[in-house]
Each structure stands twice: as C-alpha cells, then as structure tokens.
Design an enzyme around this catalytic site. Structure first.
Site, PDB file in Angstrom:
ATOM      1  CG  LEU A 109      -2.010  -1.060   1.200  1.00 33.87           C
ATOM      2  CD1 LEU A 109      -2.821  -0.992   2.487  1.00 33.87           C
ATOM      3  CD2 LEU A 109      -2.927  -0.864   0.010  1.00 33.87           C
TER       4      LEU A 109
ATOM      5  NE  ARG B  19      -5.531  -6.914  16.171  1.00 33.87           N
ATOM      6  CZ  ARG B  19      -5.289  -6.548  14.918  1.00 33.87           C
ATOM      7  NH1 ARG B  19      -4.089  -6.133  14.574  1.00 33.87           N
ATOM      8  NH2 ARG B  19      -6.229  -6.609  14.013  1.00 33.87           N
TER       9      ARG B  19
END
Lengths: 638, 250, 211
Positions: A44, A331
C-alpha cells in the site's frame, strides 16, 4: 549523543499538518521530471507512493521482489481500514481516532504524526472509492461500517474479508496506470541488497535481479523504502514467506537509525502450530471474538474432548478477568492471557499451545445458519487447515506474530536519519507506538504513500540539484563489491544444513525470549545465543546453485543471514526498555493484576539505535515523547 | 505418508526441461502441499551433491496473494475446489501416490525455472486500462455517489480475482479471458469505472491478444479451477461490453 | 484482415446461429419426404420458383459457412500456438465435455460433408423418376451412403451441443441466470436436429429394404 530532530511543526495540533504543507518548499512542475526517485516495495505504501509521485511528474523507479506488484503482503489484510468519517453519526471525529490511536499505542507514539494520520484517514476513503475499490455498502447505496478491534465507534470500512486485497489492487492499478504512462518504471522479481550513500545522502541502491542473478545499480535523487515489517524474525508468523528485514536492516547498517525494534504485535486469533513442518501461521479474523467465547479447562492436563468438559470445569479466562470488555480486549491483552494459561499447563490441542474459541453458545442462541452467514467463510478456512468443524467442536487458537510497530526512525517528513532516505508504511516506526489498533495498518500505509510523501519529498528535493551523481560513482563500486562478496560468502560455506533450519531455530529463540513476554534473564540469554547461532549458520549452511540464475535457496539464505543479525537488535532493545508497554511486556514490570506497567518517567521516548559495526554494541539515541493533547493514563480494559 | 513426485525441472527460460522423480517420506497429513515441498527442498539443501532445490513460487500461503502456481496431477492448484496450491493439504492425497507437478503451461507464461513462470503479461493487461484514471487528491466525498448494494456486490465478486493465472493454465486454449473480464466487469459495475468503459475494454482486449493468449471457447474450465470462484458470466459481460464499445463506443 | 479474439468469436457465433436457423427450416422441409413424394417435390419446386430470392439465400448461406470456417480455422490455429508445450498429465476440471473438446473434429467432418451433400442433391441427377424425392430415395438405398449421412449428422449433434450454448455466451447473454438454461436448450436443440436429419436416411434405407 546526537539529538534526534523529529521536525514536528509548531502550532496547534490540528493545524500542524496544514501549516507544514504550506511551509514546505515546492519543486517547480517543469523540474519534477528531472528528479529520479526510487521506491522499494509495492505494498500500500510503496505502490501508493510510486503512483502518486509518478502522477506529480517525477521520474520513478518502483521495485518489488514478488513476481508482480499486486502480490505485496498488504494483500493479506482481512479486517478493514479505519477512517474518521463519522458516517454512522456515532460520535467519531478526527480527534477521537487520534486519541484512540495514541491510547491504543500505549502512549509511545508521536502525537503529531498520529494526528496527521487521523486527518488524512478521511481522504484515503475518498481516494479509494474513486479508484473503484468495492467497499461494502448499505441498501441505500452508502458505505457500510463496522466496529473493529474493540473500538467503541463504527469507523472501519471493509470489502468482505479482503479489504487489504481490494485496497492494494486499487493502488496497484494506479501504479500500473503510471507504468503505462511512462512516468514509473517497474521492475519485479528484483531485490534491494544495499543503499548507496554519497556525501551522507541516499543516492541509489544495489539490487539483484532474481531471475538472471544480475547485480544492478540504480541512482536517484531520493530513495523510499516501503519494504514492510520484520515479523518473520520469529520464523512462524502470519507474514508471507518472502517478508524480510533485509532492506531496512541494510539501511540501518548504512547509518539509518532503527527505532523501537522490540515493538512487535502478536495477534491473538491464529490457528495453532500443528507440527515441526509448519511454514507459516494463518490468521483467523479478529471478528470471531465478537461471538466466540475463549476458554481452557480448569484442570491441568485435561485431555477430555471439549464437549465432555462441563461448564463448571471450564475457565472463560477473558470474561472472568476483564468483565467490561470480555472476549473483546485489545490484541496484546488477549494474547498474553492465552499465553499465561498455556504456560500454566492448561493449553489444549497437540503440544498444549492453544485455547478454545467456542461457538457453542452462539449457535444455540442464533442457530447454525446465522452463524454460518457471519463466519462460514472463516469456518471453512479453519476446516481446510485442521480438518475440524468449528460448528461441532470449538476452534483452537493461539497468538502469533503479526505486525511490527518498530522500524526505521523517521522524522515528521518520513525521512530517516540518512538525508534522502525516506521510509513508509510498516517499515518505519512512526504511528502506532507500542501497539497497533486493528484496521490501522492499511490506513497508515496508504496515508504515507498517497498523502504524506508526495508533499514531504518535495521539501527535500527542492534543495537538491537533480542527478548530481550517476552509477559510476565510487560509492556504487564499493556497495556492489560488498553485496557480491556477501553472496559469494554464502555460496562458499558449503555446509550440510538447510537454510530453514537456522531460521526455525532463530524463530524459536525469539519466540521464547522476545515474544509475548520478555524478562531480563531470557533476553540476556538470547543475546548470547543469537551470535552462536549466527556463527553456526556461517559454518554449516549449505546454499546450492550459483548467484547467476534464479536461486531461491540463495535468496532465503541472504534474508535469514540478516534476521540472524537483526534478532540481536530486537533483543537488545527489549532488554533496554525496562518497562512494559503495548506489545512489549516485560515480566518484571507488571501491576499486581498482571497488567502491563509503563514507566513514563524513564521510558516515554522512542529508542533509536545507531549501528556501530558488527562487533560493537549499537548506540542508543532517545527521542523524548511529549504529549500536548492526550493525558497519559494506565490503559484499563476491566 | 510417502509420495513419489514427478517434478518438471528446467534450468532457464530457453533451456529444455524434463521430469525428475523424487521420493518424499515421512510426510504428515497435516502438511500443506507446499510444506511437503519445503521438506523435500530442505533434504536437497542438506545433501552435499549438485542437485538444486525445486524452484516454486509461493508467498502468503493463505490463498490471497496469487503467487503459487503449479499444475498438480493435471489440475492447476491441485485437487480441491476454491483453493490455491498453498491451501492443499496432504490428507487429500493417498499414501504412496505418484504426484506429477508441472508449471502453468502457456506461451504467454514462459517458464523461468522448474515450476516458476513469468506472468507479467497480466500486469500489462491491467496497465492497458484496468484502472480508473483518477489522480491522488481531489476525489469527491466517498458517499457523494451512492452505489446500489447489488452493483457493489457484483463488482466485488469480480474484483476478488487474485491474478494467479490458473484460468489460463487450465484452459485448453491458454486463454486469459476470465482474468481480463474480471477486471472489466469489476470496473464497469461501478459508476466510477463506467466513464472509461469504451477505451478500457478495447485496450485490455487488444493487449490480451498481443500477449499471445488463446481464444475463449466457452468450456468453463477456468471457473471450475478459479480459487475465488469467478464466474464466466463475467466473460459474457466483457463480450457484451466489447461489442457495445465497437458498435456504439465513442 | 486482423480481428481481435472477441470479434472472431462473435463472427463465429453469429454465422453459427444463422446456419442453425437454416437447419431448422431445412429439417422441417425434409420431413415432407416422409409425407409423400408429391409434397416433397412440390416444396422443392416452390423454393425454386422464388427465383432470385433463392440465390440471395444461398449466397448468404455460403457466406455464413465461409465466415464460420475461416474464423474457426484461425481461432484453432491461434489456440494451438497459445500452448506449445502440452501437459504430461491431462485432466479436465469438470466442465469440459467430450464434445467441447472435439469441436474441430466435428467441424471438419461437417466441412467434408457439406460439399458432398450439395453435390449429391443440389447438383445430382433428379431426372431418374420421382423427381428430387426419387433421387433422395435412390441415394439412401445405398447402405454406405446412409451410414455416412448418419455419421455426419452425429457430428452435427456433437458440434451443436457445445456450439449453440457457446454462441450465446460469446454474444454476451444478458443475465447470468440464463446461461445454464440456454446451454441446456442448445444441447437439446442440437441433438433434436441431428437425430431428425439422421432419421431421413434411416427411414429411406428401411423403405428400400422393404421393397
């Protein structure tokens, strides 16, 4: 000690970026084509940068080691991309995304960078939609959002479970458009092996053509590295097989400071390791934690089938320890909790390193069909890999290395400590602090590539005379000689062990001592073990074939050789950071309830390491982090 | 488990190739096909002889990057529906079986080494027009243009293509129509992509022909092996788009 | 003339469908054979009485035939060029059929059949009593001729069972949901035509055996 100047613009937080853009020098449109820019990597950040710089009129060379620019590992991101659009009218704003990201990063990110990221997030979505990225939509035709990774607003845009793929294809198509237009030259199956520094500035690179084996030189007025993260230092990670640290590591050895190498993210929901043969770990989307319940047996070594263990003998450890967030804690918290119960001997599945993610209750409540509509695709993947049906038996999951927040140190302009060397995306350290929030990696990659570098690189180039040096310069000779010597050295060992064996052993060491939980003794031991392993590698590895042809054996050997050096830097950084923050958990520094305990007084800084030679300890530089907008608090998800 | 592998070995683009037979023992049924090849390659690497490891492309190993490319037992990506080579597990094979591994075969995909082929023709097809010509910056608000859910879903169905080339590999004519049509169909489903529909389809088909792919004879083998289940309805749609462009396109 | 892959296929599809239309009419006319000699001969005479219209129709058919054959040959030549090294293990993924794989072979049989057929009945000697009907009955009383016709009609069935559906796909049939029904209808129509045509020589041969 040199002081690191982050070049953060002055003025109020919300105006810094627009002020800075105004103050940056511009390159005259007619002069842009006189400047050569190299962009390494086509994810990206890389594809976005190469395409945008090409559109502006610069003369761009884009490189990737994959066989096509479309295959960079950004493609594998599943969940989505955050943007502060507030389309859902649920109270989101640029400031809230900024705040959440700084907090999620456990106050170890640079505020000004994060604010810019949050501002740009809205432009990214506009840009991607105009490129034809097919984001999910509502019946009325407007874009759909979901809440992701424990965020309290719905700001995540997604394209089924393939958001990374669709965004990357958008950037890739923009890149191919520039290739066709002639403003970007694209070279695939080409690996960068060194940066060339002339008079202190990055002025080119040395590459190896992976098909013919030819060593090539490319000169440029600026070099951008968008080469991703280093989670493959652990061997087993969710990263693609080819992901490597070589480009950033070699830039580090040429003088670019490496920042926060110990910040690694471990993703809680991956399919556990099934045996020695395993080559990578597969991520199961985090969304599963919305409905699945995480548990282990209360009794150690309980080998009964899950269905035979009554509720009273199960420990739903996330729900019990974190009643407010339950299974949806961030997380790092979820990962560590799983490790704790497994280390306690209560893990499930072969090897005992797994916890259950159970859908029994949601299937009972909503019916199998509804569950299949939501997660069918993921259950299929799970079945394919494990031959188990998650409708019948609970899934087994375990944390796995997933993303690395550390990277080459960059200033506000994304320039490293080597002038002219810019670093974008996961390869830099900039925006996520010590922990990255879900759906923020895609955002950062595109922000850097599409919306930051096109401005900031101009500020640098405006002060450079174009094409000052060519590839005949002595610095190119030296760099090429070193690169060739290293390849020859690898081929000359002629031992009797495969490359993978060393990579696996390194991965095991890193995982055990520099993984989810670290401690001083383990890290000190690791600093002893890695050099030994490295010596063994250089004595025992067998690299076959020649350097003058397509030789995957040689490619892997070169990357593993770099990991064997780089692992030491990760361990060193983890040892020096005597606090716990985000993904970096030092067992000595925890609250009574086992939560990470930051030390803002002594460690509220970026650690940037400067290479001092192969046998000398690198020098640590500190960039203090100051917080104007966000108040530092202890993260709590209880 | 134990397998006999018949592997296509070819040193370079212009060199002749031949099959080599190797036996791999101690294979676990939980290994993926590529992990079985890793194991074999590790054994080759450890041996002090002149045999070089078997070259094959692979990267993400979760079925999304489209790098892996092999024909296993006559089928691109091997047995199994909707999967790439990296998603094939050894439990799908019978113990003792002989498995033939060949590269994707097409004149437009020259073999570089063993099973590694050059698929850059696909990149050139996309470069010919597989994009929306929008420069960075200046895009209108993402919600300024509502798009029906049905159109967005249809676009996504086509956009899922991973560009692996299995469609070309399985087609008896080595045609790239499924790949090309998936991009044409994705973009023409969306208002952003409709603006350039005429030049896009003309340029992409022209490039596809120039690369030396064959013609589509509508058997549908491509959709049967496509890891993303892309339908040949997209080919019909591209045909329609092409004729429209020729007849009515500006 | 260079034509892109899609245009060649469109040309094949259009010419194929036009010839399909002709076959339907041709078979309808042929069934008059079963009715009576007079009905058949009258039909033949009626066609000839259209004069210039008949020539136009015939010219059209020849044109379609040539377009179909020429594009077919070019397409299969290009297709062979597109894969120069064949696979050692050949398998289908399940959607190809025996008939889709043998389009060139069935096409070749038809290519040989058509001139023979035209020579036999269009330019054959219909003066031997019973007019055109008599000519047909006499020719088909030869078992070898009848068998050759049946074989050729099998080739027509094979060719159409893939060709009709394929033509609709090439022309870009409108809705994906129509694809399967159109393909099945194509198979049905193809074999109905082939069996219909094949029934004529079989019937004629049986008539000859009876006498």
């Amino acid at each position: 000690m040199t002081t690191l100047d982050a070049k953060i613009p002055s003025g109020p937080m919300a105006q810094k970026w627009s002020n800075h853009r105004f103050n940056l020098k511009l390159v005259n449109p007619a002069n842009k084509r006189k400047y050569d820019i190299i962009v390494v990597g086509t994810g990206l950040a890389g594809a976005g940068a190469a395409a945008s710089l090409g559109e502006l009129g610069y003369n761009v060379l884009s490189l990737c080691f994959q066989d096509s620019a479309r295959r960079a590992h950004s493609i594998a991101a599943q969940g989505g991309i955050n943007a502060a659009k507030n389309y859902q009218n649920d109270g989101d704003s640029v400031h809230r995304l900024f705040y959440d990201t700084v907090k999620g990063g456990d106050y170890r990110a640079r505020e000004a960078n994060v604010h810019r990221l949050a501002e740009i997030s809205v432009n990214i979505i506009d840009q991607c939609v105009s490129q034809g990225v097919p984001f999910a939509r509502e019946y009325g035709g407007l874009l759909s959002n979901r809440s992701f990774g424990g965020a309290q607003v719905s700001r995540t845009f997604y394209a089924r479970g393939q958001t990374g793929q669709q965004l990357l294809l958008g950037a890739y198509q923009a890149l191919m458009r520039q290739v066709k237009a002639g403003s970007v030259k694209l070279k695939t199956r080409c690996e960068m092996l060194d940066v060339v520094i002339i008079d202190g500035h990055a002025k080119g690179i040395i590459t190896r053509d992976l098909v013919t084996g030819t060593i090539e030189r490319y000169s440029a007025d600026a070099v951008c590295l968008a080469t991703g993260g280093y989670a493959n230092a652990f061997f087993l990670s969710t990263n693609a097989m080819g992901c490597n640290v070589s480009a950033t590591h070699r830039a580090y050895k040429r003088g670019a400071f490496f920042a926060n190498p110990c910040y690694t993210q471990i993703h809680p929901t991956c399919i556990p390791v099934s045996g020695e043969h395993q080559s990578k770990l597969t991520l199961m989307s985090e969304s599963l934690r919305n409905d699945g319940r995480v548990w282990v047996p209360k009794k150690k070594g309980d080998t009964r089938a899950a269905s035979l263990i009554p509720d009273a003998e199960r420990e739903y450890f996330l729900e019990e320890r974190y009643p407010a967030f339950g299974n949806l804690v961030p997380r790092d918290v979820a990962s560590r909790a799983a490790k704790t119960v497994c280390d306690d001997g209560r893990g499930v599945g072969p090897g005992g390193y797994g916890v259950y993610l159970d859908f029994r209750d949601v299937i009972k409540r909503d019916g199998r069909e509804k569950v299949a509509a939501k997660y069918g695709n993921l259950f299929d993947i799970y079945h394919e890999i494990t031959a188990e049906s998650a409708y019948e038996v609970p899934m087994r999951i375990y944390p796995a290395p997933h993303y690395t927040m550390g990277g080459l140190w960059v200033d506000y302009n994304l320039m490293s400590t080597i002038p002219g060397l810019f670093v974008l995306g996961e390869a830099n350290f900039s925006d996520h602090g010590a922990n990255r929030l879900g759906a923020s990696a895609l955002m950062q990659g595109l922000a850097d590539g599409f919306f930051v570098i096109p401005y900031t690189i101009g500020g640098y180039l405006a002060e450079q005379k174009p094409r000052q040096y060519d590839t005949q310069h002595a610095a190119f000779d030296d760099a090429e000689r070193e690169v060739t010597a290293k390849l020859d050295r690898l081929l000359a060992v002629k031992g009797d062990k495969p490359v993978d064996e060393f990579h696996k052993r390194l991965g095991r060491l890193m995982w055990d001592h520099c993984g989810m939980a670290r401690n001083e003794a383990g890290l000190k031991g690791l600093l002893q073990e890695i050099p030994k392993l490295r010596d063994q590698f250089w004595q025992q590895v067998n690299v076959k074939g020649s350097k003058g042809s397509l030789n995957q054996n040689l490619e892997r050997a070169g990357r593993v050789a770099d990991f064997l050096e780089f692992g030491e830097l990760m361990a060193l950084d983890a040892l020096e950071r005597r606090e716990s923050c985000g993904g970096h958990f030092r067992e000595e520094f925890q609250a009574e309830d086992g939560e990470a305990k930051r030390d803002d007084e002594n460690f509220c800084h970026v650690s940037a390491w400067q290479y001092q030679g192969d046998t000398t300890k690198p020098e640590l530089h500190k960039e203090p982090l100051t917080f104007e907008e966000v108040k530092l608090t202890q993260r709590s998800y209880k | 488990m134990k397998f006999t592998l018949k592997l296509w070995r070819q040193k370079g683009r212009t060199e002749p190739g031949a099959f080599e037979t190797r036996v791999v023992e101690g294979v676990s049924e939980d290994m993926s096909f590529l992990e079985m090849l890793d194991k074999m390659n590790n054994e080759i690497e450890a041996a002090k002889d002149g045999v070089e490891p078997f070259a094959f492309d692979s990267d993400c190993r979760e079925g999304i990057c489209g790098t892996c490319s092999m024909v296993i037992g006559g089928r691109p990506h091997g047995p199994g529906e909707l999967s790439t080579t990296c998603q094939i597990y050894m439990r799908e094979f019978k113990d003792g079986e002989t498995i033939t591994v060949e590269p994707f075969r097409a004149a437009a995909f020259p073999v570089l080494r063993d099973s590694v082929v050059d698929r850059s023709a696909f990149d050139r097809i996309i470069g010919a027009g597989g994009y929306v010509s929008t420069n960075t910056g200046g895009a209108p608000d993402a919600n300024a243009l509502p798009i029906s859910k049905a159109d967005a879903e249809l676009a996504m169905d086509a956009a899922q293509c991973i560009g692996c080339g299995a469609c070309v590999a399985v087609c008896k004519n080595a045609s790239a129509m499924l790949f090309t049509s998936a991009k044409v169909s994705h973009l023409v489903s969306l208002p952003q992509g409709k603006v350039e529909r005429t030049p896009r389809v003309l340029a992409m088909v022209k490039q596809m022909d120039q690369e030396g792919f064959g013609n589509c004879t509508n058997e549908g083998e491509c959709e049967a092996v496509c890891p993303k289940g892309i339908s040949i309805s997209h080919i019909a749609r591209m045909n329609r788009e092409y004729v429209r462009a020729k007849l009515f396109g500006a | 003339m260079t034509m892109t892959s899609i245009l060649k296929k469109v040309a094949m599809a259009l010419s194929g469908l036009a010839m399909l239309g002709f076959l339907v009419m041709h078979l309808a006319g042929n069934f008059l054979l079963l009715k009576s000699a007079k009905a058949f001969n009258d039909y033949s005479a009626m066609l000839h009485s259209t004069g210039v219209l008949l020539y136009v129709a015939e010219a059209g058919l020849v044109l379609f035939f040539l377009v179909h054959v020429v594009s077919g040959v070019r397409v299969s030549r290009e297709n062979r060029k597109a894969r120069q090294t064949q696979y050692a293990v050949k398998a289908t993924a399940g959607q190809a059929t025996l008939f889709s794989r043998t389009m060139a072979l069935s096409g070749l049989i038809i290519l040989v059949f058509v001139p023979v057929h035209i020579a036999m009945f269009k330019f054959g000697n219909a003066g031997g009593g019973g007019g055109l009907w008599g000519l047909v009955m006499r020719e088909f009383s030869q078992p070898l001729t009848a068998a050759w016709y049946v074989l050729a009609m099998l080739a027509v069935g094979m060719h159409l069972s893939h060709g009709v559906g394929s033509a609709f796909q090439t022309l870009g049939i409108l809705k994906p949901t129509w694809r399967k029904p159109l393909r099945q209808a194509g198979v049905l129509l193809g074999w109905a035509l082939a069996l219909g045509f094949a029934s004529i020589p079989v019937w004629a041969l049986m008539q000859a055996q009876k006498v």
